[in-house]
Scaffold this motif. Structure first.
Motif, PDB file in Angstrom:
ATOM      1  N   ASP A  45     -20.942  50.255   4.768  1.00  0.00           N
ATOM      2  CA  ASP A  45     -20.534  51.486   5.444  1.00  0.00           C
ATOM      3  C   ASP A  45     -19.070  51.423   5.856  1.00  0.00           C
ATOM      4  OD1 ASP A  45     -23.014  52.608   5.179  1.00  0.00           O
ATOM      5  OD2 ASP A  45     -23.611  52.369   7.276  1.00  0.00           O
ATOM      6  N   PHE A  46     -18.641  50.251   6.341  1.00  0.00           N
ATOM      7  CA  PHE A  46     -17.256  50.136   6.792  1.00  0.00           C
ATOM      8  C   PHE A  46     -16.289  50.289   5.621  1.00  0.00           C
ATOM      9  CE2 PHE A  46     -13.312  47.956   7.749  1.00  0.00           C
ATOM     10  CZ  PHE A  46     -13.001  48.483   8.988  1.00  0.00           C
ATOM     11  N   VAL A  47     -16.596  49.655   4.490  1.00  0.00           N
ATOM     12  CA  VAL A  47     -15.712  49.763   3.324  1.00  0.00           C
ATOM     13  C   VAL A  47     -15.652  51.214   2.851  1.00  0.00           C
ATOM     14  CG1 VAL A  47     -15.409  49.103   0.908  1.00  0.00           C
ATOM     15  CG2 VAL A  47     -16.027  47.371   2.594  1.00  0.00           C
ATOM     16  N   GLN A  48     -16.798  51.902   2.851  1.00  0.00           N
ATOM     17  CA  GLN A  48     -16.810  53.311   2.471  1.00  0.00           C
ATOM     18  C   GLN A  48     -15.975  54.141   3.444  1.00  0.00           C
ATOM     19  OE1 GLN A  48     -20.756  54.950   2.184  1.00  0.00           O
ATOM     20  NE2 GLN A  48     -20.033  56.981   1.584  1.00  0.00           N
ATOM     21  N   MET A  49     -16.082  53.816   4.739  1.00  0.00           N
ATOM     22  CA  MET A  49     -15.309  54.533   5.748  1.00  0.00           C
ATOM     23  C   MET A  49     -13.813  54.273   5.579  1.00  0.00           C
ATOM     24  SD  MET A  49     -15.611  54.377   9.903  1.00  0.00           S
ATOM     25  CE  MET A  49     -17.163  55.282   9.903  1.00  0.00           C
ATOM     26  N   LEU A  50     -13.446  53.050   5.236  1.00  0.00           N
ATOM     27  CA  LEU A  50     -12.045  52.712   5.034  1.00  0.00           C
ATOM     28  C   LEU A  50     -11.454  53.508   3.873  1.00  0.00           C
ATOM     29  CD1 LEU A  50      -9.540  51.021   5.661  1.00  0.00           C
ATOM     30  CD2 LEU A  50     -10.498  49.195   4.219  1.00  0.00           C
ATOM     31  N   VAL A  51     -12.214  53.614   2.779  1.00  0.00           N
ATOM     32  CA  VAL A  51     -11.748  54.402   1.633  1.00  0.00           C
ATOM     33  C   VAL A  51     -11.574  55.862   2.047  1.00  0.00           C
ATOM     34  CG1 VAL A  51     -12.361  55.260  -0.657  1.00  0.00           C
ATOM     35  CG2 VAL A  51     -12.757  52.854  -0.077  1.00  0.00           C
ATOM     36  N   MET A  52     -12.555  56.390   2.782  1.00  0.00           N
ATOM     37  CA  MET A  52     -12.476  57.762   3.267  1.00  0.00           C
ATOM     38  C   MET A  52     -11.252  57.944   4.160  1.00  0.00           C
ATOM     39  SD  MET A  52     -15.172  59.749   5.779  1.00  0.00           S
ATOM     40  CE  MET A  52     -14.695  58.677   7.164  1.00  0.00           C
ATOM     41  N   TYR A  53     -11.024  56.996   5.048  1.00  0.00           N
ATOM     42  CA  TYR A  53      -9.884  57.064   5.970  1.00  0.00           C
ATOM     43  C   TYR A  53      -8.564  57.082   5.208  1.00  0.00           C
ATOM     44  CZ  TYR A  53      -6.350  55.388   9.244  1.00  0.00           C
ATOM     45  OH  TYR A  53      -5.209  55.242   9.973  1.00  0.00           O
TER      46      TYR A  53
END
Length: 260
Positions: free
Chosen positions: A191-199
């Protein structure tokens, strides 16, 4: 005395003045690790007039985005640097990092969905960047680039029902940010890696003045290149030390420095 051209953007209407020698020496004594705090003090010292020409205009350096702050410091450098106005930054020049005429600050941007939540992105202002800087070393096991990554994401990413303190006016902002960074640090890795890409995609989509990135030292600006092209120049910052005279730097216990 140096005469400065007015600085006019969509949100800034500033007239700068040459820094006083006492302020310059005082600034030279601030550790380089306190880059954002130093930037605030510098801008507060050199802004002679900040006009609120419209409700959208910003007069407080702590309320300016980190990109606007960088642009204001660069405006000063463009008047005092030996290679002005398109001053040298390592092997490149200021114009290599400037994002054309893009000045619009997006107040809220629909970033995407992660972990079952809908997220939006708000700009990173100077006061928030200072809070991240002040927290460095305060969270066990969180430091360097990871600290700044967590801090920026915690500050800028908001869920629909989030109520965040104002970083400029609310003294509780630092405590709020600290807890939010800790919450993000406990996210599942995927989830964090996905959030980082989104960010990162959201930051890119809302860019103004510069392309922002993060490294161990904090906020940096990337070379502006054509789509799909690879940057050839290293990330840059506009340290206040580059705006100060050799005399002020020596009196402040520093050796002369250049933009990096």
């Amino acid at each position: 005395m140096i005469e400065f051209r007015p600085l006019r953007t969509k949100r800034l209407a500033l007239t700068l003045q040459e820094i006083a020698i006492g302020d310059a020496i005082s600034l030279a004594k601030i550790p380089p690790s306190m880059y954002e705090a130093q930037t605030t003090r510098f801008l507060s010292s050199v802004i002679r007039v900040a006009e609120a020409a419209t409700p959208a205009h910003i007069t407080d350096p702590r309320a300016m985005t980190v990109q606007e702050r960088g642009f204001a410091v660069a405006h000063y450098m463009a008047h005092v640097a030996e290679s002005a106005p398109d001053f040298m930054i390592g092997d490149g020049r200021f114009s290599n990092y400037l994002v054309g005429q893009q000045q619009h600050v997006v107040p809220t941007f629909a970033a995407g969905n992660v972990g079952g939540d809908v997220w939006s992105l708000v700009p990173l202002v100077g006061a928030a960047a200072e809070a991240i800087e002040e927290l460095h070393g305060d969270l066990q096991g969180i430091e360097g680039e990871y600290h700044w990554m967590l801090g920026c994401m915690a500050s800028q990413l908001r869920k629909k029902d989030d109520v965040a303190p104002d970083p400029v006016t609310d003294t509780a902002y630092g405590d709020w940010l600290r807890e939010r960074m800790l919450v993000l640090s406990r996210y599942p890795e995927s989830d964090f890696v996905q959030m980082l890409v989104m960010y990162r995609n959201a930051v890119r989509a809302t860019r103004h003045f510069f392309n922002v990135d993060i490294n161990d030292d904090g906020i940096v600006f990337l070379e502006e290149v054509e789509k799909e092209a690879v940057a050839k120049l290293p990330p840059a910052r506009f340290p206040v030390s580059s705006c100060l005279s050799d005399f002020a730097l020596r009196m402040g216990g520093k050796t002369p420095a250049v933009s990096q």
